[in-house]
Design a protein around this motif. Structure first.
Motif, PDB file in Angstrom:
ATOM      1  N   SER A  20      -2.515  -4.865   8.995  1.00 56.15           N
ATOM      2  CA  SER A  20      -2.339  -3.645   8.584  1.00 56.15           C
ATOM      3  C   SER A  20      -1.117  -3.546   7.817  1.00 56.15           C
ATOM      4  O   SER A  20      -0.049  -4.178   8.124  1.00 56.15           O
ATOM      5  CB  SER A  20      -2.351  -2.402   9.346  1.00 56.15           C
ATOM      6  N   ASN A  22       1.836  -0.606   6.190  1.00 63.02           N
ATOM      7  CA  ASN A  22       2.241   0.743   6.474  1.00 63.02           C
ATOM      8  C   ASN A  22       3.497   1.283   5.711  1.00 63.02           C
ATOM      9  O   ASN A  22       4.498   0.525   5.751  1.00 63.02           O
ATOM     10  CB  ASN A  22       2.249   1.056   7.879  1.00 63.02           C
ATOM     11  N   HIS A  62       8.711   0.320   5.276  1.00 59.78           N
ATOM     12  CA  HIS A  62       7.493  -0.653   5.260  1.00 59.78           C
ATOM     13  C   HIS A  62       7.419  -1.289   6.289  1.00 59.78           C
ATOM     14  O   HIS A  62       8.449  -2.255   6.560  1.00 59.78           O
ATOM     15  CB  HIS A  62       7.601  -1.353   4.000  1.00 59.78           C
ATOM     16  N   GLU A  64       4.305  -4.455   8.316  1.00 60.80           N
ATOM     17  CA  GLU A  64       3.048  -4.987   8.149  1.00 60.80           C
ATOM     18  C   GLU A  64       2.901  -5.612   9.646  1.00 60.80           C
ATOM     19  O   GLU A  64       3.779  -6.207  10.198  1.00 60.80           O
ATOM     20  CB  GLU A  64       3.272  -6.171   7.108  1.00 60.80           C
ATOM     21  N   VAL A 258       3.300   9.140   6.878  1.00 58.88           N
ATOM     22  CA  VAL A 258       2.544   7.815   7.236  1.00 58.88           C
ATOM     23  C   VAL A 258       1.326   7.476   6.468  1.00 58.88           C
ATOM     24  O   VAL A 258       0.577   8.178   6.173  1.00 58.88           O
ATOM     25  CB  VAL A 258       2.375   7.538   8.760  1.00 58.88           C
ATOM     26  N   SER A 259       1.671   6.434   5.929  1.00 58.67           N
ATOM     27  CA  SER A 259       0.220   5.925   4.960  1.00 58.67           C
ATOM     28  C   SER A 259       0.279   4.422   5.240  1.00 58.67           C
ATOM     29  O   SER A 259       1.086   3.743   5.355  1.00 58.67           O
ATOM     30  CB  SER A 259       0.481   6.481   3.467  1.00 58.67           C
ATOM     31  N   GLY A 260      -0.946   4.276   4.795  1.00 53.75           N
ATOM     32  CA  GLY A 260      -1.289   2.567   4.879  1.00 53.75           C
ATOM     33  C   GLY A 260      -2.594   1.996   4.539  1.00 53.75           C
ATOM     34  O   GLY A 260      -3.532   2.977   4.373  1.00 53.75           O
TER      35      GLY A 260
END
Length: 280
Positions: A20, A22, A62, A64, A258-260
């Protein structure tokens, strides 16, 4: 005003997620109207974070995950000191032509055109003209009229729209949440050439217990040789020291808390806990 914010986002996946990627825009800004005194961002699973500024100078953390995981928690805790706007009242009778003043050096150009969630069409333009007339005679006064109009025609309905609803859809249905109110006011302003941008953040409503709240959204209008001025069409008022700004952008897509993306089978489910309290 000193305010503490806890913002917890918890993701659940139907099956193991392999990777993921993010981005979090959860650190309150520091500007003339507020100061972020402290900020702590914690992840579970814990992985390294890399901080940078995006195109609109928002802070982005950021991170991951490259190992299988079925849950992800992102928790931000902040202490913010907010201040009242000590500027004088916005200038009256400020025409759109003032945007061409050589002394204006603000890059407002992205905020007068279409964006992902703020489209332009004849219906939006016609509705704005019906409220303020054929031309803008006072940028701030006309913007407020459009914001008051949105507040008057909309019904607050958290079950009607979703995060992907755009301004044209929300205006047609005349119901939604703060994100929709902001998008529609921005669309009406931009249809008349008024620079308008989206703001994500929080609003302190005086709660003291353990109740869960939500993040908030409003908008800002650019006034030449004055600066950006905030209006909240959901509550039909100027933003004051109860408001905490996280990020700005053309619309919600630029300012998501928050996004991803993730790789894996099944769907993602999200729970959010937000609490804003007076600091002791």
């Amino acid at each position: 005003m000193r305010l503490r914010v806890r913002h917890l986002t918890r993701f659940h996946y139907d099956g193991p997620v392999l990777d993921s990627y993010n981005d979090a825009r959860l650190c309150p800004v520091s500007d003339p109207l507020q100061r972020c005194a402290s900020f702590d961002l914690r992840l579970n699973p814990d992985v390294p974070m890399h901080t940078h500024r995006d195109f609109y100078l928002n802070r982005v953390d950021h991170f991951e995950l490259h190992q299988p995981h079925e849950t992800l928690e992102v928790e931000a805790r902040s202490l913010i000191e907010t201040r009242s706007d000590t500027r004088s009242a916005p200038p009256s009778s400020l025409p759109l032509e003032a945007l061409n003043d050589p002394k204006v050096n603000e890059n407002y150009f992205d905020f007068v055109v279409e964006s992902k969630f703020v489209s332009q069409n004849v219906a939006i333009w016609r509705e704005a003209v019906d409220i303020i007339g054929q031309s803008v005679t006072d940028i701030w006064t006309d913007s407020v009229k459009l914001g008051q109009y949105v507040h008057s025609i909309f019904s607050y309905d958290p079950d009607w729209t979703h995060v992907h609803t755009n301004a044209a859809e929300a205006l047609k249905d005349r119901r939604g949440v703060c994100q929709d109110y902001a998008h529609v006011m921005i669309a009406l302003c931009r249809s008349q050439g008024i620079p308008a941008r989206y703001v994500s953040g929080y609003f302190y409503n005086g709660k003291t217990g353990d109740e869960n709240e939500a993040s908030h959204a409003w908008m800002e209008v650019f006034l030449p040789n004055y600066g950006w001025k905030a209006w909240d069409p959901t509550h039909n008022r100027e933003a004051d020291s109860r408001y905490i700004k996280l990020a700005i952008g053309r619309d919600y897509d630029d300012a998501k808390p928050v996004s991803g993306r993730f790789r894996g089978k099944g769907k993602q489910h999200m729970d959010v806990i937000v609490q804003i309290r007076l600091a002791e």
